[in-house]
Design a protein around this motif. Structure first.
Motif, mmCIF file in Angstrom:
data_model
loop_
_atom_site.group_PDB
_atom_site.id
_atom_site.type_symbol
_atom_site.label_atom_id
_atom_site.label_comp_id
_atom_site.label_asym_id
_atom_site.label_seq_id
_atom_site.Cartn_x
_atom_site.Cartn_y
_atom_site.Cartn_z
ATOM 1 N N HIS A 170 0.844 -1.213 0.000
ATOM 2 C CA HIS A 170 0.000 0.000 0.000
ATOM 3 C C HIS A 170 0.875 1.256 0.000
ATOM 4 O O HIS A 170 0.468 2.302 -0.512
ATOM 5 C CB HIS A 170 -0.933 -0.015 1.219
ATOM 6 N N SER A 171 2.099 1.134 0.524
ATOM 7 C CA SER A 171 3.016 2.292 0.509
ATOM 8 C C SER A 171 3.332 2.717 -0.924
ATOM 9 O O SER A 171 3.606 3.899 -1.171
ATOM 10 C CB SER A 171 4.317 1.947 1.235
ATOM 11 N N ARG B 119 -2.128 -10.200 -0.879
ATOM 12 C CA ARG B 119 -1.091 -9.359 -1.450
ATOM 13 C C ARG B 119 -1.067 -9.600 -2.952
ATOM 14 O O ARG B 119 -1.031 -10.763 -3.396
ATOM 15 C CB ARG B 119 0.282 -9.735 -0.872
ATOM 16 N N SER C 39 -11.312 -6.381 12.016
ATOM 17 C CA SER C 39 -11.516 -5.978 10.629
ATOM 18 C C SER C 39 -12.772 -5.113 10.552
ATOM 19 O O SER C 39 -13.581 -5.097 11.480
ATOM 20 C CB SER C 39 -11.664 -7.245 9.772
ATOM 21 N N LEU D 275 -7.089 -6.611 7.941
ATOM 22 C CA LEU D 275 -6.594 -7.862 7.340
ATOM 23 C C LEU D 275 -6.265 -7.614 5.871
ATOM 24 O O LEU D 275 -6.997 -8.017 4.965
ATOM 25 C CB LEU D 275 -7.624 -8.993 7.491
ATOM 26 N N LEU E 198 -0.142 -6.356 5.296
ATOM 27 C CA LEU E 198 0.569 -6.453 6.576
ATOM 28 C C LEU E 198 -0.206 -7.348 7.533
ATOM 29 O O LEU E 198 0.363 -8.209 8.213
ATOM 30 C CB LEU E 198 0.728 -5.060 7.207
ATOM 31 N N HIS F 123 0.579 5.058 -1.731
ATOM 32 C CA HIS F 123 0.766 6.327 -1.002
ATOM 33 C C HIS F 123 1.805 7.191 -1.724
ATOM 34 O O HIS F 123 1.642 8.405 -1.834
ATOM 35 C CB HIS F 123 1.302 6.066 0.407
ATOM 36 N N LYS G 261 -14.259 -11.342 5.869
ATOM 37 C CA LYS G 261 -13.074 -12.203 5.660
ATOM 38 C C LYS G 261 -12.799 -13.107 6.862
ATOM 39 O O LYS G 261 -11.686 -13.602 7.038
ATOM 40 C CB LYS G 261 -11.848 -11.309 5.383
HETATM 41 P P1 NAP Z 1 -3.572 -3.038 2.693
HETATM 42 O O1 NAP Z 1 -3.195 -4.345 2.109
HETATM 43 O O2 NAP Z 1 -4.404 -2.074 1.906
HETATM 44 O O3 NAP Z 1 -4.264 -3.340 4.120
HETATM 45 C C1 NAP Z 1 -4.813 -2.316 4.911
HETATM 46 C C2 NAP Z 1 -6.090 -2.866 5.560
HETATM 47 O O4 NAP Z 1 -6.592 -1.829 6.411
HETATM 48 C C3 NAP Z 1 -7.209 -3.148 4.589
HETATM 49 O O5 NAP Z 1 -7.133 -4.412 4.011
HETATM 50 C C4 NAP Z 1 -8.426 -3.015 5.497
HETATM 51 O O6 NAP Z 1 -8.565 -4.225 6.245
HETATM 52 C C5 NAP Z 1 -8.000 -1.929 6.463
HETATM 53 N N1 NAP Z 1 -8.569 -0.615 6.064
HETATM 54 C C6 NAP Z 1 -8.372 0.034 4.901
HETATM 55 N N2 NAP Z 1 -9.042 1.207 4.898
HETATM 56 C C7 NAP Z 1 -9.649 1.301 6.087
HETATM 57 C C8 NAP Z 1 -10.486 2.282 6.710
HETATM 58 N N3 NAP Z 1 -10.833 3.423 6.067
HETATM 59 N N4 NAP Z 1 -10.935 2.042 7.951
HETATM 60 C C9 NAP Z 1 -10.610 0.900 8.606
HETATM 61 N N5 NAP Z 1 -9.833 -0.058 8.074
HETATM 62 C C10 NAP Z 1 -9.367 0.141 6.827
HETATM 63 O O7 NAP Z 1 -2.263 -2.191 3.068
HETATM 64 P P2 NAP Z 1 -0.821 -2.710 3.558
HETATM 65 O O8 NAP Z 1 0.055 -2.866 2.375
HETATM 66 O O9 NAP Z 1 -1.014 -3.800 4.516
HETATM 67 O O10 NAP Z 1 -0.296 -1.399 4.302
HETATM 68 C C11 NAP Z 1 -1.032 -0.876 5.398
HETATM 69 C C12 NAP Z 1 -0.457 0.459 5.841
HETATM 70 O O11 NAP Z 1 0.837 0.236 6.406
HETATM 71 C C13 NAP Z 1 -0.243 1.470 4.724
HETATM 72 O O12 NAP Z 1 -0.540 2.769 5.214
HETATM 73 C C14 NAP Z 1 1.240 1.348 4.411
HETATM 74 O O13 NAP Z 1 1.782 2.509 3.853
HETATM 75 C C15 NAP Z 1 1.779 1.113 5.796
HETATM 76 N N6 NAP Z 1 3.099 0.447 5.851
HETATM 77 C C16 NAP Z 1 3.907 0.816 6.865
HETATM 78 C C17 NAP Z 1 5.122 0.186 7.016
HETATM 79 C C18 NAP Z 1 5.987 0.510 8.178
HETATM 80 O O14 NAP Z 1 7.203 0.287 8.107
HETATM 81 N N7 NAP Z 1 5.433 0.981 9.275
HETATM 82 C C19 NAP Z 1 5.525 -0.788 6.092
HETATM 83 C C20 NAP Z 1 4.651 -1.140 5.074
HETATM 84 C C21 NAP Z 1 3.426 -0.514 4.958
HETATM 85 P P3 NAP Z 1 -10.026 -4.818 6.630
HETATM 86 O O15 NAP Z 1 -10.750 -4.941 5.324
HETATM 87 O O16 NAP Z 1 -9.719 -6.099 7.287
HETATM 88 O O17 NAP Z 1 -10.680 -3.834 7.566
#
Ligand code: NAP
Ligand code: ZN
Ligand code: ZN
Length: 386
Positions: free
Chosen positions: A80-81, A378, A245, A223, A226, A84, A250
């Motif tokens: 997702h990054s 993913r 979630s 879910l 990450l 972004h 799911k």
């Molecule tokens: P992803 O696959 O899109 O997963 C995010 C999950 O968050 C979605 O599947 C959904 O899960 C939930 N979600 C999305 N929009 C939402 C909303 N408006 N309200 C509530 N829940 C919501 O993304 P990812 O690749 O796992 O990345 C997640 C975040 O972590 C991103 O912001 C990314 O930039 C960040 N990240 C940070 C690091 C770090 O080092 N800290 C590393 C990688 C990524 P449900 O459908 O189950 O609710």
């Protein structure tokens, strides 16, 4: 694990001699597999401008330096990054932008002084490709928190020591310093290993740091990429795992991935029933949430770890921290050594990402689906299709 077949691709000479480029340097040598010591060009998928769709083009590749390895990229996860950054959620980006920091491939050439990697090695590259190597954090093996110079060199949307832009893994090839490539154990197929290089280490590091294990209760919020690896890894570490979630849609997947419990955050009863329950809450959500409600799920001295990096600031009420001496922390990816440890742990426990393998032309559709939380769990690009 799905898609466990590893297909071996040969270098596509038609692709790498492509001269359709946005780079104006017409003197750049054309890539040939036999000449990694000369600069070349690499076929990639790139966004030409903020929020633009990704399309096929070529970008320059540096000549192989003494400590560099040339990687034939086989698979690249879509984090997702990536979205972004293409959307400039975090600030101005460098364009053309070739995203991709979940990279798995095979070494095809090595520089004259390379000692850690050999031709034929299966390797992965994550979110950074260099760091200052001299600051306290680098010396302590915490390169991800490098404080020297301009900090870590991001795998893409960054600039290397010579100031030139870095390009990521939605590409046929990658040149990287050997120290910044990790060994992918033979037990891990490359396609399901690729997402471990960012999503995997991002959940593994805080689970280790805050002691997820037997007798500890962990909640994973969201879910997605990450989150699903958070469930698998926390379970393998012996913790009791609950998924939080947006809905129960799911639930079966969550339980199959290893969760003991699965709750919907859209149901207010969830927050009442689980109040004060968890030692660790991992927030993987890509959007801003009201963290007060999630802090209320922590027991005394519990920690909410912010992993999601939404464009907007997160908010919380002070009392949610005061009551129960709760902590709010954050964590960013992991170090080189910890990433290797994570890969070895995942190989030992049979943990890979659950992936949807897509051709490169499906990247833009995959971005739309990630933004709609329609990801299971993913997207991984088969880079043979670039
Ligand atoms: P992803 O696959 O899109 O997963 C995010 C999950 O968050 C979605 O599947 C959904 O899960 C939930 N979600 C999305 N929009 C939402 C909303 N408006 N309200 C509530 N829940 C919501 O993304 P990812 O690749 O796992 O990345 C997640 C975040 O972590 C991103 O912001 C990314 O930039 C960040 N990240 C940070 C690091 C770090 O080092 N800290 C590393 C990688 C990524 P449900 O459908 O189950 O609710
Ligand atoms: Zn990532
Ligand atoms: Zn440093």
């Amino acid at each position: 694990m799905t898609n466990t077949t590893v297909t071996e691709h040969t270098i596509d000479s038609a692709a790498i001699t492509d001269t359709d480029s946005t780079d104006t340097d017409s003197t750049a040598a054309v890539e040939t597999p036999e000449a990694p010591d000369r600069p070349g060009r690499i076929a990639v998928y790139a966004a030409q401008a903020p929020k633009a769709p990704l399309e096929r083009t070529t970008v320059p590749r540096r000549a192989l330096g003494p400590h560099d390895i040339l990687i034939d990229v086989r698979y690249a996860g879509i984090c997702h990054s990536d979205i972004h950054q293409v959307d400039e959620d975090w600030g101005p980006g460098i364009f053309p932008m070739v995203p991709g920091h979940e990279i798995a491939g095979v070494v095809t050439a090595v520089g004259s002084a390379v000692s850690l990697r050999s031709v034929g090695d299966r390797v992965g590259v994550g979110c950074f490709v260099d760091s200052c190597r001299e600051c306290d954090n680098c010396r302590a093996g915490l390169q991800q928190y490098c404080t020297g110079g301009t900090g870590i060199v991001l795998t893409y949307n960054g600039r290397g020591r010579d100031g030139s832009p870095t390009y990521g893994g939605y590409a046929k090839q990658l040149v990287v310093d050997e120290q910044y490539a990790l060994r992918i154990p033979d037990a891990l197929p490359l396609d399901v290993a690729a997402p471990l290089l960012c999503a995997g280490i991002t959940v593994y590091s805080p689970l280790s740091h805050w002691g997820a294990g037997p007798g500890r209760k962990v909640a994973v919020v969201g879910l997605g990429g990450l989150g699903h690896l958070g469930v698998r890894i926390a379970r393998a570490k012996g913790a009791e795992v609950t998924v939080l979630s947006q809905s129960l849609r799911k639930r079966e997947d969550g339980l199959r991935l290893g969760a003991h419990d699965y709750r919907a955050t859209s149901d207010p009863a969830t927050f009442a029933e689980l109040a004060g329950r968890f030692d660790i809450v991992l927030n993987t959500v890509s959007a801003d949430l009201d963290l007060s409600a999630y802090l209320g799920l922590l027991r005394t001295d519990g920690t909410l770890v912010q992993l999601g990096a939404p464009a907007k600031p997160v908010s919380l009420g002070a009392h949610s921290l005061l009551i129960g001496r709760r902590s709010l922390s954050g964590s960013m990816i992991g170090s080189l050594a910890e990433t290797q440890e994570m890969l070895d742990f995942c190989a030992e426990h049979g943990i890979g990402a659950e992936i949807e393998l897509i051709p490169a032309e499906g990247i833009n559709e995959a971005y739309r689906r990630v933004l709609a939380s329609d990801v299971h769990y993913r997207f991984v690009i088969d880079t043979a299709t670039i």
